[in-house]
Motif scaffolding. Structure first.
Motif, PDB file in Angstrom:
ATOM      1  N   VAL A  28      -6.967   5.657  -1.560  1.00  0.00           N
ATOM      2  CA  VAL A  28      -6.844   4.256  -1.186  1.00  0.00           C
ATOM      3  C   VAL A  28      -8.072   3.473  -1.615  1.00  0.00           C
ATOM      4  N   MET A  29      -9.245   4.027  -1.329  1.00  0.00           N
ATOM      5  CA  MET A  29     -10.476   3.282  -1.575  1.00  0.00           C
ATOM      6  C   MET A  29     -10.824   3.212  -3.058  1.00  0.00           C
ATOM      7  N   SER A  30     -10.277   4.132  -3.855  1.00  0.00           N
ATOM      8  CA  SER A  30     -10.541   4.087  -5.294  1.00  0.00           C
ATOM      9  C   SER A  30      -9.490   3.275  -6.045  1.00  0.00           C
ATOM     10  N   ASP A  31      -8.439   2.859  -5.332  1.00  0.00           N
ATOM     11  CA  ASP A  31      -7.426   1.991  -5.929  1.00  0.00           C
ATOM     12  C   ASP A  31      -7.891   0.549  -5.745  1.00  0.00           C
ATOM     13  N   GLY A  32      -8.388  -0.054  -6.805  1.00  0.00           N
ATOM     14  CA  GLY A  32      -8.988  -1.376  -6.695  1.00  0.00           C
ATOM     15  C   GLY A  32      -8.071  -2.426  -6.109  1.00  0.00           C
ATOM     16  N   ARG A  33      -6.789  -2.369  -6.482  1.00  0.00           N
ATOM     17  CA  ARG A  33      -5.846  -3.374  -5.996  1.00  0.00           C
ATOM     18  C   ARG A  33      -5.643  -3.242  -4.491  1.00  0.00           C
ATOM     19  N   ILE A  34      -5.468  -1.999  -4.030  1.00  0.00           N
ATOM     20  CA  ILE A  34      -5.256  -1.783  -2.600  1.00  0.00           C
ATOM     21  C   ILE A  34      -6.520  -2.118  -1.818  1.00  0.00           C
ATOM     22  N   ALA A  35      -7.660  -1.643  -2.274  1.00  0.00           N
ATOM     23  CA  ALA A  35      -8.910  -1.917  -1.581  1.00  0.00           C
ATOM     24  C   ALA A  35      -9.158  -3.408  -1.474  1.00  0.00           C
ATOM     25  N   CYS A  36      -8.834  -4.144  -2.539  1.00  0.00           N
ATOM     26  CA  CYS A  36      -9.020  -5.594  -2.514  1.00  0.00           C
ATOM     27  C   CYS A  36      -8.070  -6.248  -1.510  1.00  0.00           C
ATOM     28  N   SER A  37      -6.837  -5.747  -1.427  1.00  0.00           N
ATOM     29  CA  SER A  37      -5.868  -6.297  -0.473  1.00  0.00           C
ATOM     30  C   SER A  37      -6.313  -6.045   0.960  1.00  0.00           C
ATOM     31  N   GLY A  69       0.808  -1.207   0.000  1.00  0.00           N
ATOM     32  CA  GLY A  69       0.000   0.000   0.000  1.00  0.00           C
ATOM     33  C   GLY A  69       0.841   1.257   0.000  1.00  0.00           C
ATOM     34  N   THR A  70       1.919   1.267   0.774  1.00  0.00           N
ATOM     35  CA  THR A  70       2.775   2.449   0.825  1.00  0.00           C
ATOM     36  C   THR A  70       3.436   2.692  -0.523  1.00  0.00           C
ATOM     37  N   GLY A  71       3.820   1.620  -1.200  1.00  0.00           N
ATOM     38  CA  GLY A  71       4.434   1.783  -2.503  1.00  0.00           C
ATOM     39  C   GLY A  71       3.493   2.387  -3.525  1.00  0.00           C
ATOM     40  N   ARG A  72       2.216   2.110  -3.402  1.00  0.00           N
ATOM     41  CA  ARG A  72       1.247   2.620  -4.376  1.00  0.00           C
ATOM     42  C   ARG A  72       0.690   3.979  -3.973  1.00  0.00           C
ATOM     43  N   CYS A  73       0.379   4.161  -2.677  1.00  0.00           N
ATOM     44  CA  CYS A  73      -0.212   5.447  -2.266  1.00  0.00           C
ATOM     45  C   CYS A  73       0.015   5.688  -0.772  1.00  0.00           C
ATOM     46  N   GLY A  74       1.261   5.741  -0.403  1.00  0.00           N
ATOM     47  CA  GLY A  74       1.579   6.006   0.994  1.00  0.00           C
ATOM     48  C   GLY A  74       1.539   7.490   1.324  1.00  0.00           C
ATOM     49  N   LEU A  75       1.422   7.788   2.595  1.00  0.00           N
ATOM     50  CA  LEU A  75       1.517   9.165   3.064  1.00  0.00           C
ATOM     51  C   LEU A  75       2.982   9.521   3.271  1.00  0.00           C
ATOM     52  N   SER A  76       3.323  10.783   3.046  1.00  0.00           N
ATOM     53  CA  SER A  76       4.731  11.183   3.059  1.00  0.00           C
ATOM     54  C   SER A  76       5.330  11.226   4.459  1.00  0.00           C
ATOM     55  N   GLU A  77       4.503  11.336   5.489  1.00  0.00           N
ATOM     56  CA  GLU A  77       5.037  11.355   6.857  1.00  0.00           C
ATOM     57  C   GLU A  77       4.951   9.935   7.406  1.00  0.00           C
TER      58      GLU A  77
END
Length: 826
Positions: free
Chosen positions: A626-635, A561-569
Motif C-alpha cells: 500500500v505504502m509503495s503504491d504512489g497512487r494509493i498512498a496519495c489518496s 484501494g481494494t481494486g489495486r491492492c486489497g486483502l483477500s479476506e
C-alpha cells in the motif's frame, strides 16, 4: 453506593521491567504539575520479565524487575510528599504457572498433589486424576516426540528448558531413573497443548493455560493472596485498588465485601457493563473502571447517519453488514470450541448433579476440595463424559447471556432471558463447522436447558450456577471482543471493549441521561477513553468517527484501494483501510503486526492455533504494498488531510467531556498528547515523558497553543481540566442545551454547586462546517447573572441573566478551540 474518599483523577502507568518503579517516582512530579490526583499502576506483584503484570507468581514480594520493595517504598514516599494518591491494580482471579519453578505454590501442588498445603489455592478438579498440563508441542503425534525429550536432571523433570518437580520417592535411582517412568508416577501429566481445547482439570484465565485460576472465596486463600497489598494499605501507602476481572470469581460480591472489610479506600472493578446495566447494588465499591463511560462519550461524537452507507459498503465488499448475527455465532463458537473444556466441565457438573439427585444421595463436594480445601474427597476414576445433549445445552446457555454475567439471585431477569434464548437455540440443528460429532443438536438439548435452569434456581450458590456464571463472561469476551469485533468490521470505531457495534452512536439526550444516572448511582466510578486493553486509542477512534460523517468519500477510497491492492479476506480488508486512515501516518511494521493479530483473532483465514502461512504472508506484505503504491498512498494522505482537523476536534471534545463528566477520570499513559496507538502490545510502548515535560513547561508559562499536529492543545485541555477537578467540588450534573440552528452540534453540561463549572464541546464538525458554522446558536448557561472565564482561551463571558439574547454565542465561545471550559468567577 460507597462513599469512600476518591482521587480527583488518576493517571495509568504501565510498569515496565528494568526499574519501572524508579521511573514512576521520577515521573511523579510531572504528573502532579499536570493536575493528576493519583498515580494508578499496573500490578506490582508481576512475574520477572512481565510486560503487563497480570502474570504474577509471588504474593509476598514486589517484582524485582520493577525495583523490588525498596523502590516501591520510595515511590510511596515520593507520592505522599507530593500529595498524590496511589491506586494499585490487583489480580485476585489467577496466577501465572508458565514457569513452575517461579511459582512456589504451583510447584508444591505439582509435587505433592491434592495433599499439598496450597492445593486449596487453585481451582482444580482432582476427580480427573493427575493434573494435566497442556504444555507439549504437538505436530500431530499427541506430543509423543516431545515426551521423548524428557530428562531427569538435578532431581526434577526437564523438558525444553522448563523444569517440573518430582514427588518424594518416585525417582528411586535419582537422576539415573527412567524419565518416562518417573513422569508416570507424578501427580501431574504433561500433555499436548491441544488437550486444552478438549478437557482441563484446572480453571484458567479465559483460554490461557499458563494462568491458573485461584479460589479467593476461601478466606485462607484470600489472606495469602492479599497480604502484601493490604500491608501497604495499612501503612497508608495505597489509597485505591483496581480489581482485575471480578467476573471470574466464584462469588464476586462476597469477595468485594471481604475486601472492603480489610480496605477502607477507593475501589474500582474491571467490569464490562452491557448498555443499561449497572454493577450490583450490593457491591461495596465505587463502580467500574469505565468502559461504559467510554462507550457513551465516544458514541456522542458519532453521526448515526453514517450507519446505512457504511453497512452497504461492508456488504458490497463481502463483509458482514449487521454485527448482531456475527456476535451470536461467535459466542456459540467460543463456547463450543475455544472454551470447550470449560463447557464440558460444566456439563459434567450438571450430569453429576442429576445423577446425585436421581440417586437421592450426595457426594457432599463440588470437586474443588475437601472441607478445609486441602484436597479431593477421594481419588475416584475420572467421570464418564457428559451427554451430548447436556454439552449442547450448556454451550447454548453460555452463548445466550445478554451481559457478561448474571449475579444470582440479583440477576434473575438476565438469567431468565438467557434461558429463553438458549432453549430456542438448543432445539435448532448445529451450524456447519461446530463439531457435529461432539456438539450436534439432539431432541433432548432444549429439555436439558430447562433442567439446568431448575437446578440453578434451586441452588444459586451451587457449583453448577457458579461455574456457569464464571464462564459466561469468558464466552462473551472470547466470542465478542476477541473474535466478532475482528469479523464485523463495518465501522471499527464502535468495536471497543464494552462497546456495542449494533448501536451506531449515542444521542445527546441519551448521553445526558446516562450521566445523570452515573451521578446518582456511582459518582466516584472511574471513567476512561484509553486503557492497556482498548483496541484503538481515543485519538484513533476520534478520527474514525469523522468517517461516519463522510461515508461516501471513505467508500470511494476503499473501493479504489481494494481494486489495486486489497486483502483477500473481506472483513480484514475493511479493517485494514480503516486502520490505515485512523492511525496515519503509521509505520509498515506497526501496521503489519496489528493486522496479523486482527487476522488471527478473527479466526477466518488464519488463527493462533491453526495458522495459514500463505495468507499470513499476504497480510505481512500488505502494508509495504500500500505504502509503495504512489497512487494509493496519495489518496490515503489526501483523505486524512481532509478529515484530520475534524478528528482533532472530536478528540478534544471527547477528552474534555470525559474529564469533566461524573466519575473519576483516568488518563492513560502518554495520551495527554495525540496518541495513535492500536491494540496491545502497540499501546504499551514506552512514553517519552521528557518531551511531555517540555510541552508542560510551555503551558505553565501561559502559552495557549493552536490545535495542530503537536498535540499541545490536548495537553492544554487535560491540564486545565485536571487542575480544576483537583481544586473544585464538582458534585451534581446539569445538562446545558444550545439553542439555534446548529444546536445539535454541541454537547454541554454544568457541574458543581450552582452549576459553577461548564464544559462545552463541538460534535459532528463536518456537518457543522457544511451548515456554515454556529451562526446565531447560543448556549444558555446556568440561571442568574455572572461572569465566566474560559480556562482554555482566557475569554471572559458576561451573563446578565434573564433573556436568550444574553446567552453567549457558540461562535464566539468556540472561536479559538472547539471546546470551552467555563468557570464562574466568584
Amino acid at each position: 453506593m460507597s462513599t469512600h474518599t476518591a482521587p480527583s483523577s488518576t493517571y495509568r502507568l504501565q510498569m515496565r521491567p528494568a526499574g519501572g518503579l524508579r521511573d514512576a517516582a521520577e515521573t511523579a512530579p510531572y504528573l502532579h504539575r499536570l493536575g493528576v490526583g493519583a498515580l494508578y499502576t499496573a500490578p506490582l506483584l508481576a512475574a520477572p520479565g512481565s510486560t503487563h503484570g497480570y502474570d504474577w507468581t509471588d504474593p509476598r514480594r514486589v517484582c524485582p524487575d520493577l525495583g523490588g520493595e525498596e523502590a516501591r517504598a520510595a515511590l510511596a514516599a515520593r507520592l505522599r510528599a507530593l500529595g498524590l494518591g496511589l491506586v494499585v491494580d490487583i489480580v485476585p482471579n489467577h496466577m501465572s504457572v508458565a514457569v513452575p519453578e517461579a511459582n512456589a505454590w504451583w510447584w508444591e501442588v505439582l509435587r505433592d498433589g491434592p495433599g499439598a498445603a496450597h492445593a486449596r489455592c487453585f481451582d482444580i478438579d482432582w476427580r480427573r486424576g493427575p493434573l494435566e498440563l497442556p504444555v507439549l508441542p504437538d505436530d500431530g503425534d499427541g506430543g509423543a516426540a516431545a515426551l521423548g525429550r524428557l530428562e531427569l536432571r538435578d532431581g526434577a523433570l526437564e523438558l525444553d528448558g522448563r523444569r517440573y518437580p518430582v514427588a518424594p520417592g518416585t525417582a528411586p535411582e535419582g537422576d539415573r531413573s527412567d524419565p518416562a517412568r518417573v513422569h508416570g508416577a507424578q501427580h501431574y501429566r504433561l500433555v499436548s497443548w491441544r488437550r486444552s481445547r478438549e478437557a482441563m482439570s484446572y480453571r484458567r484465565f479465559f483460554d490461557v493455560s499458563d494462568l491458573a485460576a485461584l479460589r479467593v472465596e476461601d478466606p485462607w486463600v484470600f489472606e495469602r493472596v492479599h497480604r502484601e497489598v493490604l500491608r501497604w494499605a495499612e501503612e497508608g501507602e495505597v489509597t485505591g485498588l483496581r480489581v482485575d476481572h471480578p467476573d471470574g470469581l466464584a462469588d464476586p460480591g462476597g469477595y468485594l465485601r471481604r475486601l472492603r472489610g480489610r480496605f477502607d479506600g477507593w475501589i474500582a472493578v474491571e467490569k464490562i457493563l452491557a448498555p443499561g446495566e449497572d454493577p450490583p447494588q450490593t457491591w461495596p465499591v465505587e463502580g467500574t473502571t469505565g468502559y461504559d463511560a467510554l462507550r457513551e462519550v465516544c458514541g456522542v461524537f458519532i453521526d448515526p447517519a453514517g450507519e446505512a452507507p457504511l453497512t452497504r459498503l461492508a456488504e458490497e465488499l463481502g463483509a458482514p453488514g449487521e454485527p448482531g448475527p456475527v456476535e451470536e455465532e461467535c459466542k456459540r463458537r467460543a463456547a463450543m470450541e475455544v472454551l470447550a473444556a470449560e463447557t464440558r466441565r460444566i456439563a459434567e457438573v450438571v450430569d453429576r448433579v442429576g445423577r446425585r439427585d436421581g440417586e437421592g444421595g450426595s457426594d457432599g463436594e463440588d470437586g474443588r476440595g475437601d472441607a478445609d480445601g486441602r484436597g479431593a474427597p477421594d481419588r475416584r476414576d475420572a467421570p464418564d463424559g457428559p451427554s451430548p445433549a447436556t454439552v449442547r445445552a450448556v454451550a447454548e446457555l453460555l452463548a445466550a447471556f445478554p451481559a457478561y454475567r448474571t449475579y444470582l439471585p440479583e440477576g434473575e431477569g438476565r438469567w431468565a432471558q438467557a434461558v429463553r434464548r438458549a432453549r430456542k437455540r438448543a432445539g435448532e440443528p448445529t451450524g456447519e463447522g461446530a463439531g457435529e460429532g461432539a456438539w450436534g443438536g439432539t431432541p433432548d438439548a432444549a429439555a436439558e436447558v430447562d433442567r439446568i435452569d431448575a437446578a440453578v434456581r434451586a441452588d444459586p450458590g451451587g457449583e453448577a450456577a457458579v461455574r456457569i456464571q464464571q464462564t459466561s463472561g469468558m464466552v462473551m469476551a472470547k466470542g465478542v471482543e476477541d473474535t466478532a469485533f475482528y469479523r464485523a468490521t463495518r465501522f471499527i470505531a464502535l468495536n471497543e471493549v464494552g462497546g456495542d457495534p449494533s448501536e451506531f452512536g449515542v444521542s445527546v439526550d441519551a448521553f445526558h441521561a446516562a450521566q445523570a444516572r452515573r451521578e446518582a448511582s456511582h459518582p466516584r466510578a472511574m471513567t476512561t477513553l484509553s486503557t492497556h486493553d482498548t483496541k484503538r486509542s481515543e485519538d484513533v477512534r476520534a478520527r474514525l468517527a469523522v468517517i461516519a460523517e463522510v461515508p461516501d468519500a471513505f467508500a470511494d477510497l476503499v473501493r479504489e484501494g481494494t481494486g489495486r491492492c486489497g486483502l483477500s479476506e473481506p472483513s480484514l480488508n475493511l479493517l485494514a483501510w480503516q486502520t490505515l486512515v485512523g492511525a496515519w501516518p503509521i509505520s509498515a511494521a506497526r501496521l503489519r503486526d496489528h493486522l496479523l493479530k486482527a487476522a488471527r483473532e478473527a479466526k477466518l483465514a488464519t488463527s493462533w492455533t491453526d495458522p495459514d502461512p500463505a495468507f499470513e504472508e499476504e497480510v505481512r506484505a500488505w502494508p509495504e504494498r500500500v505504502m509503495s503504491d504512489g497512487r494509493i498512498a496519495c489518496s490515503v494522505e489526501g483523505f486524512v488531510a481532509r478529515i484530520r482537523a475534524h478528528g482533532w476536534s472530536n478528540a478534544l471534545g471527547q477528552k474534555l467531556v470525559q474529564l469533566l463528566m461524573p466519575g473519576v477520570p483516568d488518563v492513560y499513559q502518554g495520551t495527554e498528547l495525540w496518541d495513535m496507538s492500536l491494540v496491545d502490545p502497540d499501546n504499551r510502548r514506552p512514553v517519552d515523558f521528557t518531551a511531555r515535560e517540555v510541552v508542560l513547561e510551555r503551558l505553565e508559562s501561559g502559552r495557549r497553543p493552536p490545535v495542530d499536529a503537536s498535540g499541545e492543545a490536548k495537553m492544554h485541555v487535560v491540564r486545565q481540566a485536571l487542575r480544576l477537578r483537583r481544586r473544585r467540588d464538582l458534585r451534581g450534573y446539569l445538562p446545558l442545551r444550545a439553542e439555534g440552528g446548529a444546536a445539535g452540534h454541541a454537547v454541554a453540561f454544568a457541574r458543581g454547586p450552582g452549576g459553577a463549572v461548564a464544559a462545552v464541546a463541538t460534535r459532528l464538525p463536518v456537518g457543522l462546517e457544511a451548515e456554515g458554522g454556529w451562526g446565531d446558536t447560543v448556549l444558555p448557561l446556568p440561571s442568574g447573572p455572572g461572569r465566566w472565564r474560559d480556562l482554555l482561551s482566557g475569554r471572559e463571558v458576561e451573563t446578565p441573566g434573564g433573556c436568550r439574547s444574553a446567552a453567549p454565542r457558540l461562535g464566539d465561545l468556540l472561536a479559538q478551540y472547539p471546546v470551552a471550559l467555563l468557570e464562574r468567577r466568584e
